[in-house]
Design a protein around this motif. Structure first.
Motif, mmCIF file in Angstrom:
data_model
loop_
_atom_site.group_PDB
_atom_site.id
_atom_site.type_symbol
_atom_site.label_atom_id
_atom_site.label_comp_id
_atom_site.label_asym_id
_atom_site.label_seq_id
_atom_site.Cartn_x
_atom_site.Cartn_y
_atom_site.Cartn_z
ATOM 1 N N SER A 1 0.846 -1.193 0.000
ATOM 2 C CA SER A 1 0.000 0.000 0.000
ATOM 3 C C SER A 1 0.881 1.242 0.000
ATOM 4 O O SER A 1 2.006 1.228 0.491
ATOM 5 C CB SER A 1 -0.907 0.035 1.232
ATOM 6 O OG SER A 1 -1.705 -1.135 1.331
ATOM 7 N N ALA B 1 0.305 5.870 -0.146
ATOM 8 C CA ALA B 1 -0.600 7.016 -0.304
ATOM 9 C C ALA B 1 -0.755 7.337 -1.789
ATOM 10 O O ALA B 1 0.236 7.457 -2.509
ATOM 11 C CB ALA B 1 -0.054 8.220 0.451
ATOM 12 N N GLN C 1 -5.558 5.505 -0.375
ATOM 13 C CA GLN C 1 -4.419 4.641 -0.648
ATOM 14 C C GLN C 1 -4.540 3.938 -1.996
ATOM 15 O O GLN C 1 -5.654 3.691 -2.479
ATOM 16 C CB GLN C 1 -4.282 3.579 0.453
ATOM 17 C CG GLN C 1 -3.812 4.123 1.790
ATOM 18 C CD GLN C 1 -3.400 3.005 2.732
ATOM 19 O OE1 GLN C 1 -4.098 2.011 2.893
ATOM 20 N NE2 GLN C 1 -2.249 3.161 3.371
#
Length: 444
Positions: free
Chosen positions: A269, A271, A389
């Motif tokens: 993951s 941002a 995300q």
């Protein structure tokens, strides 16, 4: 009648949402796309005698139609216009209008000059009196539109502009333009930054192409090395730091390409603001190469809102052996299309396969291992929110990571890459590149 009713419904939805679709979250978050990507954009328009007043009116309409695709303002896109003949005239300074309506009104009020063609002087003028005066550190683009050979030298001024990090496009209209001169004006490669049309009426044919290219410049700053060329796009594996997070690499025989062995212990993951800081262009090509044995429903790739809702996703459904594509929608926020062609089942045989999705403003087409499978229509889309995300290899609706192997996960901003890309990294693949094989080298 049903078709008319649908169009009316679509128009109504567009009119309602157009006032809200960029600040529709509670915290005022803006949907990021090329509509909003901060850019200084200057049009340098030939106003010489060879153009004529009627054709110049066509140019103005073309200019307005392109500009309507952007949000105008100090935080978004600022548009300037220079008209030139014997001398350049500053018709619209950068940042002089803070609304689209005022900008369009100013464009429609431009008066045709007439005179000789001094393109070099006009480019230098734009550099000195528009770009040099801008205080914004962002994407800078100039579009030169001309219908004849310049009566002064263009090379030095164009080089100075490019040295100042200004991306130069050149559009030649009619048979009097000179190929070498247009190439001297524009960035390289010329097949990306130089355009030709037979007359002014025909410039409407390249409006969508120019819009796409302008978007690529503003939202796709990175380049991916592909064979002997670089492609604007996003290497998602790189953006998510997969090389650092997934320690175990495997070799795909006999191609000797490297892949990553992903297990449930990894959280892939990042941002979204770090991966897609300005969103995505209106058209793009998604390409992934992977193998898996999962028989459940999982997201190969997804972009989530800050509260965890999927905005864009490529979902593999092992329960019914289908593939789903999720994207935004101007109708109700999101839309999902399902590819059910029997050939989708080949993805579930445990071997290496390439998934390729050509996404346009009208439809999405699935290719598997370089073979076209199925196309699905799309409603008009919106930009994405970037406060959430971006993830890969997650079970549907969960944060648990799926066990799978991945070799490639990319987005190419140029939709034409769909015609150049092959599945040559797949073991046993014997595909051939289609048209223009000599011009476009094999992509891996």
């Amino acid at each position: 009648m049903k078709h008319v009713a649908y169009k009316m419904k679509l128009l109504q939805a567009f009119l309602i949402l157009s006032l809200h679709n960029y600040t529709s979250t509670g915290d005022g978050e803006i949907r990021s796309s090329c509509r909003t990507a901060p850019t200084d954009l200057v049009f340098i328009l030939d106003g010489s005698y060879s153009v004529g007043p009627e054709n110049f009116e066509i140019v103005k309409k073309w200019l307005v139609n392109i500009t309507k695709n952007f949000d105008i303002g100090p935080k978004f896109i600022q548009v300037g216009v220079v008209q030139y003949s014997d001398y350049p005239v500053l018709e619209i300074p950068l940042g002089s209008h803070d609304s689209l309506e005022n900008l369009i009104q100013a464009m429609e009020s431009i008066q045709y000059l007439g005179g000789n063609t001094r393109t070099g002087k006009a480019i230098q003028f734009a550099l000195d009196h528009l770009f040099a005066k801008s205080q914004r550190f962002l994407t800078k683009i100039a579009v030169v539109l001309t219908d004849g050979k310049s009566q002064d030298e263009v090379k030095d001024a164009a080089e100075a502009a490019r040295d100042s990090k200004i991306t130069m496009f050149a559009i030649g209209v009619g048979s009097e333009t000179e190929d070498a001169e247009l190439r001297a004006i524009a960035n390289k490669p010329s097949y990306t930054y130089v355009f030709y049309v037979e007359d002014y009426i025909a410039i409407s044919k390249i409006r969508e192409v120019i819009k796409q290219k302008l978007c690529e410049e503003s939202v796709c700053p990175t380049r991916i090395p592909v064979a002997a060329r670089d492609e604007k796009g996003f290497d998602i594996l790189l953006g998510l730091g997969v090389r650092k997070k997934v320690k175990k690499q495997i070799q795909v025989s006999p191609t000797k390409t490297k892949a990553y062995e992903v297990t449930s212990e990894f959280d892939l993951s990042e941002a979204t603001s770090n991966v897609f800081p300005e969103g995505l262009p209106p058209s793009y090509v998604f390409v992934s190469t992977q193998r898996f044995k999962v028989k459940k429903r999982w997201d190969l790739w997804r972009i989530l809102t800050i509260d965890g809702r999927p905005q864009i996703a490529v979902t593999i459904n092992g329960e019914d052996k289908t593939l789903l594509f999720t994207t935004t929608s101007i109708i109700n926020g999101t839309q999902v299309v399902t590819f059910t062609d029997p050939r989708v089942k080949t993805l579930f045989d445990g071997g290496w396969h390439q998934i390729r999705l050509l996404v346009t403003e009208d439809d999405v087409t699935l290719h598997i291992d370089d073979q076209p499978i199925e196309s699905k229509l799309l409603h008009p889309v919106l930009g994405i929110y970037i406060s959430g995300q971006t993830q890969i290899g997650k079970y549907f609706g969960k944060e648990e990571t799926v066990q799978f192997d991945v070799q490639k996960l990319r987005i190419y901003c140029d939709p034409e890459q769909n015609n150049r890309e092959t599945a040559c990294e797949i073991p046993g693949f014997n595909g051939e590149v289609g048209l223009n094989e000599d011009f476009y080298p094999h992509s891996t």
